[in-house]
Design a protein around this motif. Structure first.
Motif, short mmCIF file in Angstrom:
data_model
loop_
_atom_site.label_atom_id
_atom_site.label_comp_id
_atom_site.label_asym_id
_atom_site.label_seq_id
_atom_site.Cartn_x
_atom_site.Cartn_y
_atom_site.Cartn_z
N MET A 327 14.09 -2.28 66.50
CA MET A 327 14.23 -1.92 67.91
C MET A 327 12.85 -1.89 68.59
O MET A 327 12.52 -0.98 69.34
CB MET A 327 14.93 -0.57 68.04
CG MET A 327 16.35 -0.56 67.51
SD MET A 327 17.43 -1.71 68.41
CE MET A 327 17.67 -0.80 69.94
N ILE A 339 13.88 -7.34 72.91
CA ILE A 339 13.78 -6.36 71.82
C ILE A 339 13.92 -7.08 70.49
O ILE A 339 14.85 -7.85 70.27
CB ILE A 339 14.86 -5.26 71.96
CG1 ILE A 339 14.60 -4.44 73.22
CG2 ILE A 339 14.87 -4.36 70.72
CD1 ILE A 339 15.64 -3.37 73.49
N ASP A 341 14.70 -6.73 66.74
CA ASP A 341 15.34 -5.89 65.73
C ASP A 341 15.59 -6.72 64.47
O ASP A 341 16.66 -6.65 63.85
CB ASP A 341 16.66 -5.32 66.28
CG ASP A 341 17.23 -4.19 65.45
OD1 ASP A 341 16.44 -3.39 64.91
OD2 ASP A 341 18.46 -4.10 65.32
N ALA A 353 22.26 -0.93 66.78
CA ALA A 353 21.40 -1.47 67.84
C ALA A 353 22.20 -1.77 69.10
O ALA A 353 21.78 -1.43 70.22
CB ALA A 353 20.70 -2.73 67.34
N MET A 357 22.27 0.09 73.39
CA MET A 357 21.97 -0.62 74.63
C MET A 357 22.60 0.08 75.85
O MET A 357 23.77 0.46 75.81
CB MET A 357 22.47 -2.06 74.56
CG MET A 357 21.76 -2.93 73.53
SD MET A 357 19.99 -3.16 73.85
CE MET A 357 19.27 -1.96 72.72
N THR A 361 23.45 -6.90 78.12
CA THR A 361 22.71 -7.38 76.95
C THR A 361 23.20 -8.74 76.47
O THR A 361 24.40 -8.99 76.41
CB THR A 361 22.83 -6.36 75.79
OG1 THR A 361 22.28 -5.10 76.23
CG2 THR A 361 22.08 -6.82 74.56
N LEU A 363 22.97 -10.86 73.04
CA LEU A 363 22.68 -10.62 71.62
C LEU A 363 22.45 -11.94 70.90
O LEU A 363 23.29 -12.85 70.95
CB LEU A 363 23.85 -9.87 70.97
CG LEU A 363 23.79 -9.68 69.45
CD1 LEU A 363 22.62 -8.77 69.06
CD2 LEU A 363 25.12 -9.12 68.93
N LEU A 435 18.54 -8.89 73.02
CA LEU A 435 18.42 -8.15 71.77
C LEU A 435 18.53 -9.12 70.59
O LEU A 435 19.57 -9.76 70.41
CB LEU A 435 19.51 -7.09 71.68
CG LEU A 435 19.67 -6.36 70.33
CD1 LEU A 435 18.42 -5.54 70.00
CD2 LEU A 435 20.91 -5.47 70.35
N SER A 437 19.01 -9.09 66.98
CA SER A 437 19.45 -8.20 65.89
C SER A 437 20.34 -9.01 64.97
O SER A 437 21.56 -9.06 65.16
CB SER A 437 20.18 -6.98 66.47
OG SER A 437 20.45 -6.04 65.48
#
Length: 467
Positions: A327, A339, A341, A353, A357, A361, A363, A435, A437
């Motif tokens: 994160m 971000i 991750d 994760a 948020m 977002t 992903l 993000l 992740s």
């Protein structure tokens, strides 16, 4: 002149020959420790480059006490071997391990080997998710309390390396993986914490039951003078309390516990011996996300059990910014926040994760297939602030199928991380979050999750430069 660890300087391994399996970071540290402790060693690896790198770094005074073996176990005289030390990256069914077992050679993990030479006390932290952040946060608490602290283990700094410089008055804070617990030997921390358990590494361990049983081994050598910290909200952790030899303490993010650390009315507390002590309000914890509140509870409880003052605990919670690749705020490009991750190597970590948020977002997810299911993650994505998913890596189509089952169809599949970031930027609007992740290991295209995270950060930095 630096102090000498008497457990090493007394040369307890003189006239013994050790087999070190793996010439990577852990194996190299174990080999150097064994040499300093007086042993001759046989270093085995199936990667010639790793052996070459070790040879180049070997001190001249040790050259005559080291022999090397690349892939071919027939070249090893197993009758001379007193002990085999295993690097965690080597699979438990590797031929070298089977061969050592034929000769009844004791096998232990690098974790156990290194910890056996620690002159100081240690605490151990395991679980499927949150290990690195909790280990680093705990280590920071000890540092801020004035301890010389060795943060080591699965975090990337081998315990064997730490043992060389550790002193009796120091503290070792060790991140422990399931791989390291396969051959736990006599490893004995004074405090152990199990954060949570969800499906992970089933490609190696074969079943969820075996994975759970490996995590349980962290307290195998502990006794009634020690402390075991468990997650009261995790059914697998709950089972670890049955017939536990150490004193059991609990942590909870959903309500009060009689003995342990908990969250209540947006405040963190410790409860022990009938006394309740406020740690701090949630808003003062610098780390982002509800999962990090649990990590903060565990770190605070460990610190409390080692008599670290509450002002030091509070200060650390207010100032600790988090672990790299977990994160991690990379920066903002054209009003879009990125971000990193990359440490999210399983679906449960990505679920945490995603749930953290608070803005629209995009992903980026996918990677090496460890045979873990993605259904729960897909459900969480569908119910979250994620409006677009970009899939990349071996698991792309597998995750896509899970998303389709939930009715989520706003995803695309791309062939590389640079293209994933490019597509994310095309979808994003000012105020959005991208993000990264992955929910998977990195071994499909990268050396490690650290390497993957660095690649992602460099791609984002190049975006910023090109504005």
């Amino acid at each position: 002149m630096p102090k000498v660890n008497p457990k090493i300087s007394s040369k307890p391994l003189a006239e013994k020959t050790l087999l070190i399996v793996g010439a990577g970071k852990s194996g190299k540290a174990a080999a150097n420790l064994a040499l300093k402790a007086g042993a001759d060693i046989v270093l085995y690896d199936d990667n010639e480059g790793s052996i070459t790198n070790f040879k180049e770094s070997l001190e001249e005074k040790y050259i005559d006490r080291v022999s090397f073996c690349i892939a071919d176990t027939k070249k090893i005289d197993f009758i001379k071997i007193s002990l085999a030390v295993l690097s965690p990256g080597f699979p438990s069914n590797a031929p070298i391990i089977s061969e050592a077992e034929k000769y009844n050679i004791p096998l232990i993990s690098e974790l156990s080997f290194g910890a056996g030479f620690l002159p100081c006390k240690s605490v151990a932290i395991t679980g499927t998710n949150g290990k690195t952040t909790t280990t680093m946060l705990t280590g920071n608490m000890f540092v801020n309390a004035g301890f010389v602290t060795h943060v080591c283990g699965n975090i990337g700094y081998p315990v064997s390396l730490c043992a060389v410089s550790a002193q009796e008055e120091d503290m070792a804070v060790i991140e422990v993986s399931s791989f390291q617990l396969e051959r736990i030997g006599e490893f004995h921390p004074i405090i152990a914490a199990v954060l949570n358990i969800s499906a992970d590494h089933l490609d190696r361990h074969g079943s969820m039951e075996k994975y759970i049983n490996l995590k349980k081994r962290i307290s195998e050598n502990m006794d009634s003078s020690d402390a075991l910290i468990l997650n009261i909200n995790d059914k697998n952790c709950l089972s670890f309390s049955k017939n536990a030899k150490p004193n059991v303490y609990w942590f909870s993010s959903t309500g009060e516990v009689e003995r342990g650390a908990y969250l209540s009315e947006d405040k963190l507390f410790i409860s022990d011996n009938g006394n309740k002590q406020l740690i701090c309000p949630v808003e003062e914890v610098r780390l982002l996300g509800s999962h990090n509140i649990e990590n903060a509870l565990v770190a605070s409880l460990i610190a409390y059990l080692r008599n670290i003052p509450f002002p030091v605990i509070r200060y650390t919670l207010r100032s600790f910014a988090g672990a790299e690749h977990r994160m991690e705020l990379v920066g903002e490009v054209s009003g879009v926040t990125f971000i990193n991750d990359s440490k999210a190597t399983n679906p449960d970590s990505t679920i945490k994760a995603v749930n953290a948020m608070r803005s629209p977002t995009i992903l980026i997810v996918g990677g090496y297939d460890k045979q873990t299911p993605f259904d729960d993650m897909a459900n969480s994505i569908s119910a979250s602030r994620v409006y677009q998913v970009i899939l990349t890596g071996e698991t792309s189509y597998k995750i896509a199928e899970s998303l389709k089952e939930t009715g989520f169809t706003d995803y695309i599949i791309v062939d590389s991380l640079p293209n994933a970031v490019k597509e994310a930027m095309a979808f994003a609007s000012k105020g959005d979050v991208v993000l990264f992740s992955p929910a998977c290991s990195s071994f499909d295209k990268f050396k490690s999750y650290e390497h993957r995270g660095e690649v992602f950060k460099n791609i984002v930095k190049d975006l910023d430069v090109g504005r």
